[in-house]
Scaffold this motif. Structure first.
Motif, mmCIF file in Angstrom:
data_model
loop_
_atom_site.group_PDB
_atom_site.id
_atom_site.type_symbol
_atom_site.label_atom_id
_atom_site.label_comp_id
_atom_site.label_asym_id
_atom_site.label_seq_id
_atom_site.Cartn_x
_atom_site.Cartn_y
_atom_site.Cartn_z
ATOM 1 N N GLY A 105 2.768 -3.746 0.469
ATOM 2 C CA GLY A 105 3.007 -3.113 -0.810
ATOM 3 C C GLY A 105 2.856 -1.615 -0.715
ATOM 4 O O GLY A 105 2.384 -1.069 0.272
ATOM 5 N N GLU A 106 3.266 -0.941 -1.783
ATOM 6 C CA GLU A 106 3.343 0.497 -1.734
ATOM 7 C C GLU A 106 2.182 1.181 -2.457
ATOM 8 O O GLU A 106 2.095 2.396 -2.466
ATOM 9 C CB GLU A 106 4.672 0.959 -2.319
ATOM 10 N N HIS A 110 -4.408 -0.072 -2.990
ATOM 11 C CA HIS A 110 -4.499 -1.440 -2.461
ATOM 12 C C HIS A 110 -4.479 -1.425 -0.934
ATOM 13 O O HIS A 110 -5.216 -2.154 -0.285
ATOM 14 C CB HIS A 110 -3.356 -2.305 -3.003
ATOM 15 N N ARG A 111 -3.614 -0.593 -0.385
ATOM 16 C CA ARG A 111 -3.582 -0.495 1.079
ATOM 17 C C ARG A 111 -4.919 -0.004 1.627
ATOM 18 O O ARG A 111 -5.407 -0.497 2.641
ATOM 19 C CB ARG A 111 -2.456 0.447 1.527
ATOM 20 N N ALA A 112 -5.484 0.994 0.953
ATOM 21 C CA ALA A 112 -6.768 1.529 1.426
ATOM 22 C C ALA A 112 -7.856 0.467 1.349
ATOM 23 O O ALA A 112 -8.650 0.307 2.286
ATOM 24 C CB ALA A 112 -7.158 2.761 0.604
ATOM 25 N N VAL A 113 -7.927 -0.263 0.244
ATOM 26 C CA VAL A 113 -8.966 -1.286 0.116
ATOM 27 C C VAL A 113 -8.754 -2.408 1.131
ATOM 28 O O VAL A 113 -9.716 -2.986 1.646
ATOM 29 C CB VAL A 113 -9.037 -1.827 -1.327
ATOM 30 N N HIS A 150 -2.346 -11.308 -2.361
ATOM 31 C CA HIS A 150 -1.191 -10.430 -2.491
ATOM 32 C C HIS A 150 -1.240 -9.799 -3.882
ATOM 33 O O HIS A 150 -1.364 -10.502 -4.867
ATOM 34 C CB HIS A 150 0.065 -11.284 -2.335
ATOM 35 N N LEU A 151 -1.128 -8.488 -3.956
ATOM 36 C CA LEU A 151 -1.111 -7.835 -5.267
ATOM 37 C C LEU A 151 -0.141 -6.669 -5.198
ATOM 38 O O LEU A 151 -0.529 -5.521 -4.979
ATOM 39 C CB LEU A 151 -2.513 -7.359 -5.650
ATOM 40 N N ALA A 192 0.676 -11.167 -11.083
ATOM 41 C CA ALA A 192 0.039 -12.350 -10.520
ATOM 42 C C ALA A 192 1.050 -13.280 -9.868
ATOM 43 O O ALA A 192 0.734 -13.970 -8.904
ATOM 44 C CB ALA A 192 -0.697 -13.104 -11.622
ATOM 45 N N LYS A 193 2.267 -13.292 -10.396
ATOM 46 C CA LYS A 193 3.327 -14.117 -9.802
ATOM 47 C C LYS A 193 2.932 -15.576 -9.682
ATOM 48 O O LYS A 193 3.337 -16.262 -8.732
ATOM 49 C CB LYS A 193 3.709 -13.565 -8.438
#
Lengths: 239, 239, 239, 239, 239, 239
Positions: A105-106, A110-113, A150-151, A192-193
């Motif tokens: 994801g972009e 979220h990427r950092a966490v 996944h978020l 949430a999908k």
């Protein structure tokens, strides 16, 4: 001591991604602690006080503990300091299972966490004070299991390791997300999908879990029910 | 009525691929029927009598039923007749779970049985006599679950849906395979790849299962043990 | 001037991952330099002196040069300073081939070194002093080849570009790893996964190499032996 | 006895896909036999006589043997009879390496030959006359190696196991293809995709090879040249 | 206000990767702004003045705006400051579509800009002044679309979401790249890989675009031409 | 002469998979012919007459032509005869675009039709009467485009080449499927998976299209709207 430590960048991330499964685990007696790396502020619609109160309310609804770290919403970076702060939370709660974001994801937070959580699990087990002088006042801990959620607004990786049917928990998951009323107009189902993931296993709503390496099952009984049941098949009605 | 119907091209295929898991399932009380599409003959070292006797011995060792169909070793093709013969076996045993080969690898018999088993599961549920006059003397049956195993000398698809640790069953699996003594110098570990698959989940020996579509787990308890155990973590001893 | 510069985060990383292949290359006359980004300390069981002595012993066993950089075990980050330090090692040893970690897995040091090594290869070739004043006292160098190795407890990427059979070197590889006796209870086979990788090419022990982009072979002679041999086929013995 | 048996559906398939590599192998002294499953007729522009003469001319240009089987262009199916005919060719030429089509693409003949070649390699090694009475007048043979080539108008699988640089052989490959002058207006470069594959390894023209399972290299010398050369690096001229 | 904001690490990156498509978009009336994160200096062959003049010339040739940010060639890192600088460019130009690098390849600057561009798109939409005091003097902006381009010497990901045929624009693209004459001996076709990408769609030259998540097309008319045309098929001339 | 020839195994397959897109194409003036390889019988709930009437009604609703071939439901095999029958349909309707099943899933009829459609497209263009005497009474035709649809209960391949938003057409698609009332209790949404595919592009309902090789777009205008619109961006409302 928690069975599950669920780590997210902002209050509501974990609840959106895996709230249904956490409700199910609570129902089955497992202890859960939510760990939000930031308080989620600033946003156009909230304040630190509001967000903390909401995070508490959500945790109460879940029957979970909650911890809000000091990282800054929107500016979370994979630094040694952030790793240590998160590692202390791991040491404090001594989880068997860590849940954290899958690094796709972009969204930069979220990427950092995702990277922070990997590092924190590892840092939490270090046993020797190093030459940098940081206080490691809690005893070391190695969380033996880690799963990822996944978020992301786009489904970049549609092949999770497994899914959990949350159709039954879905109404309560909506109540859980309603605790975050200051962010109320967010389209949480979109994030949430659940309906999307449900389709992969033929149920209405599901949550998806990712994993590094292979997945181990104890046997095939999950596909069978109790021995000799032999009744789950059925006469076909059509092609 | 069988919990599991395990379909293979030749006697010993199923045992090599998933014999350890079948032993485990038998220990837990599940009923198993082995279905070999051919008697495995001709080969340089066997006869039909030998192979059938061995297949029976292996089934006895497993505590499983066994059925040997009439297809020809080395010449198994995906024909309507072969589909029907296999479909009758499905109707007869009314399994909840079908195990069959994953359609990879260069062995033509394995590829053919992979397609046959998919078709047979489907044919077994057809409810209306069609215009071709074949006798469908058994009532229709729909096997609600299907899993696939890998049986190829080269590992073409190293990403199974899940693996089952068979370290404990491994000595008995070797005894099981020893039932096929006419094929004795076959390198069964090479075909079974148990040590290879074991590495994917950090155990000595495992068997691999493949699947179309997503995998559903009832919750995360498989990663946790009983609630509140909280003791499976440990102090790390090193980086 | 080295034929191969093998870069790792900690002393023993490179040896665990590709020690067998390096032994083979040394046997064939190629020069090798090991470059450990950190001294591996602190750990519960070592000291800087011990680790350096062990790294030297391992290098001696290999007949390789060795260089230990100043980065901190557990805290390796992809910074400009670290890139430059590693780039100076590249300039110093002027390798034809760089070996470095494939960027998978959850270990933050391995991930950081994976990125550092890519950057260092690139920095080493820069020809113009930039506006930041750093001393580039060695002439620039472009290492024309780079390969990657896997060093993670979970096999995230089971599709290496190629593998090298190290069955013959395996006993010596074990001696090589025994040089790191302060870390003695580490399960090095688990990390090295030599038996696992071996299975992919039908040998007992192998090491795996990853690569960006396509792999070029000079011809098909590697599959054939010398021309006209024509004797490597054989009568089949079964199935 | 042939080092390489190159199998294709129609005359010119093998030459288009791997003609450059075959030229290279011939230059290095390896023996090659081309096996065309059909004579390529009927087509709008040829006759059986023309096609056979062209196939002979191409083989002569290559210094290769050639065999044209009796299967029908456009109607090649994976039947037992076709498997046996191709298996006899394998037994006759006793190759060390079989080259055959990778089973991708929409051309039914290519897909059929891909499956036939896998089966024929296997059938060729069967040692016991079976109960179907076919004459296996030649002794059994197991070809120890098999590689696959891509021959499809769309690039469905852009990740070959390896590539062979044929820039040097390219002019001769064009001459080789010119032997098939009755099919002259076919855009052979389009089918061969040599420039495309070349890009994957940074050369002008290459041919691609696919493979089941892992690829084994004897060591890393292919990336290095002779030991101690140390001169293939170079000062960079720009970022 | 720009239709397209094309972000790259160095002047000429964007032009090499997608210059042909940008020419096409300009021809169709779309406005384009190029945003180079650095001036590309230092390099052996340029100066800041030269590079800026070249970037201006290229933009003029394209009929595009151009912005050169203050990041340092070779030392671009994903920092908060860099994210903000790039986010201000997004706010200033208010693009509908952002083009930025796909995060593959070994070049550290390209990887950094890939992450920076994702973060900048996100930062540009933040609506509340945060507690860090930075001046966000321009109103927030959310660019609704983002596509990625590939700029790496090795083709790591050969499966773009789609390709744009630039055969017609190719001569002008070469003129465009000629604006960067100080870097003149760079093999731009090698980096641009236009012939390679073209092969994937059967044209001479193409540019490739990557994307997170699914690709939406309004209907199938792109495969058909105007309704009822029905003339694009043709009699086949050969197999 | 049809713009689109949509091929399926049974009446309703094509409508379930791509009925919304076909409605959209009809609205835009494109001509469509449905080609069902079988009449779908026998089934428990229908008769040939019913099914043909339903297929006609569905085609009428769509404004499409319809052709029902003679293959047998449940027993469709990839034979030369079946290829020829389907090829004649291609010659008769001379489509620009063929739609057919993507070869995934476990349904043997769908897999067979997937292969048949590929072969039929190819057979339809053959220009020379071959030596088998079959009457090719219609002139040859090459359909220049082919796309694939997914029709399987499990989502085996969740990465389509592109998706078409059919939210607007969805109510009419339901009416279209209601034409097949004899099969009325089939869960068509489950098979169609429109909500699932929609999630991949952020809309309510979509249909998915697969493709061999690369996808070509004429430019980026599909991401932009008309030039200079510049208004599709928006101020963000939240993180």
């Amino acid at each position: 001591m928690a069975d599950i430590l669920a780590i997210g960048a902002h209050p509501d991330d974990v609840e959106i991604a895996v709230g249904g499964t956490l409700l199910r685990m609570r129902d089955r007696g497992y202890s859960v602690v939510l760990c939000h790396a930031s308080d989620g502020e600033p946003t156009p619609r909230g304040s630190r006080e509001t967000r903390l109160a909401e995070a508490q309310a959500a945790a109460r609804f879940l029957g979970a503990g909650v911890e809000v770290l000091s990282l800054h919403n929107r500016y979370i970076m994979d630094t040694l300091e952030a790793r240590r702060e998160l590692a202390l939370a791991v040491r404090k709660h001594r989880p068997t299972l860590i849940l954290s974001p899958w690094p796709v994801g972009e969204h930069p937070d979220h990427r950092a966490v995702a990277h922070l959580a990997d590092a924190a699990r590892f840092y939490a087990k270090l046993t020797k004070t190093d030459d940098r002088g940081e206080p490691w006042e809690l005893p070391p801990w190695w969380a033996p299991e880690q799963l990822y959620y996944h978020l992301a607004s786009a489904v970049e990786d549609p092949r999770p390791a497994f899914l959990v049917d949350i159709t039954e928990e879905y109404p309560r998951k909506q109540q859980l997300l309603a605790c975050y009323r200051s962010q109320g107009n967010v389209d949480m189902e979109r994030l949430a999908k659940n309906a999307f993931w449900g389709e992969l296993i033929g149920v209405r709503y599901a949550e998806a879990f990712f994993r590094r390496g292979g997945l181990s099952l104890p046997d095939l009984s999950g596909f069978l029910g109790p021995p000799g049941r032999g009744t789950s098949g059925s006469a076909a009605t059509r092609m």
